[in-house]
Design a protein around this motif. Sequence first.
Motif, mmCIF file in Angstrom:
data_model
loop_
_atom_site.group_PDB
_atom_site.id
_atom_site.type_symbol
_atom_site.label_atom_id
_atom_site.label_comp_id
_atom_site.label_asym_id
_atom_site.label_seq_id
_atom_site.Cartn_x
_atom_site.Cartn_y
_atom_site.Cartn_z
ATOM 1 N N ASP A 149 -12.355 -1.864 -5.244
ATOM 2 C CA ASP A 149 -11.704 -2.106 -6.528
ATOM 3 C C ASP A 149 -11.708 -3.577 -6.925
ATOM 4 O O ASP A 149 -12.073 -3.921 -8.035
ATOM 5 C CB ASP A 149 -10.268 -1.585 -6.477
ATOM 6 N N ASP B 71 0.812 -1.219 0.000
ATOM 7 C CA ASP B 71 0.000 0.000 0.000
ATOM 8 C C ASP B 71 0.843 1.266 0.000
ATOM 9 O O ASP B 71 0.439 2.290 -0.531
ATOM 10 C CB ASP B 71 -0.939 0.020 1.208
ATOM 11 N N ARG B 72 2.027 1.197 0.571
ATOM 12 C CA ARG B 72 2.902 2.374 0.638
ATOM 13 C C ARG B 72 3.860 2.446 -0.546
ATOM 14 O O ARG B 72 4.682 3.355 -0.626
ATOM 15 C CB ARG B 72 3.663 2.355 1.953
ATOM 16 N N LEU C 165 -4.748 6.358 -10.164
ATOM 17 C CA LEU C 165 -4.702 5.570 -8.927
ATOM 18 C C LEU C 165 -3.772 6.260 -7.929
ATOM 19 O O LEU C 165 -2.562 6.270 -8.098
ATOM 20 C CB LEU C 165 -4.203 4.153 -9.224
ATOM 21 N N THR C 166 -4.362 6.847 -6.893
ATOM 22 C CA THR C 166 -3.565 7.592 -5.909
ATOM 23 C C THR C 166 -3.632 6.995 -4.511
ATOM 24 O O THR C 166 -2.878 7.402 -3.635
ATOM 25 C CB THR C 166 -4.013 9.063 -5.842
ATOM 26 N N LEU C 167 -4.520 6.043 -4.286
ATOM 27 C CA LEU C 167 -4.681 5.431 -2.968
ATOM 28 C C LEU C 167 -4.997 3.957 -3.133
ATOM 29 O O LEU C 167 -5.866 3.598 -3.932
ATOM 30 C CB LEU C 167 -5.826 6.096 -2.195
ATOM 31 N N THR C 168 -4.284 3.111 -2.403
ATOM 32 C CA THR C 168 -4.564 1.677 -2.383
ATOM 33 C C THR C 168 -4.488 1.200 -0.942
ATOM 34 O O THR C 168 -3.512 1.485 -0.247
ATOM 35 C CB THR C 168 -3.540 0.885 -3.224
ATOM 36 N N ARG C 169 -5.511 0.478 -0.508
ATOM 37 C CA ARG C 169 -5.513 -0.113 0.828
ATOM 38 C C ARG C 169 -6.029 -1.544 0.730
ATOM 39 O O ARG C 169 -7.169 -1.778 0.355
ATOM 40 C CB ARG C 169 -6.405 0.680 1.798
ATOM 41 N N THR D 286 -9.533 1.563 -3.406
ATOM 42 C CA THR D 286 -8.704 2.594 -4.031
ATOM 43 C C THR D 286 -9.445 3.926 -3.904
ATOM 44 O O THR D 286 -10.556 3.966 -3.350
ATOM 45 C CB THR D 286 -8.433 2.297 -5.526
ATOM 46 N N ASN D 287 -8.869 4.975 -4.431
ATOM 47 C CA ASN D 287 -9.536 6.268 -4.378
ATOM 48 C C ASN D 287 -10.848 6.269 -5.167
ATOM 49 O O ASN D 287 -11.654 7.184 -5.021
ATOM 50 C CB ASN D 287 -8.614 7.404 -4.846
#
Length: 142
Positions: free
Chosen positions: A102, A23-24, A66-70, A97-98
């Motif tokens: 997803d 994720d990071r 794609l700017t956020l993934t958790r 995701t943002n």
Amino acid sequence: MNLGPEDIEAIRALITRYNIAADRGRIAELAACFARDGQLDFPGRSGKGRDGIVEALTSGERNPALTLTRHHLTTMELLPGADTDHAVGRVYFFVITNAGLDHSGVYVDQYIRIAGQWLIAHREARIDWQAEASLNRPMVTR
């Protein structure tokens, strides 16, 4: 043969480390969760050895939207393997995701303990479902 509570906790911590690194965007840290000759298989790609895993995860195009993934882990089953230094597991996951929910799937894992440390020997990431509006590149759905 059973996995002891310390073994289960160590494997859970390993799985958590893997997902937080993913994720990071810390792909070298993610690859360090594998044995030196470990293997990662996911839709459309495969990597063997830590360098091969990094290559598989960093090659190809990334969607700039794609700017956020958790990654979120849910049901987990950890079982003893052939001996006290091997274990197997299945871990269900879903990814936010943002753009929202997803995709989801399951990790099918083999773990190995080397010099007292649990590592991933082999991970197959299976995708069971993917949103039509997914921000990730097209993945094979199982």
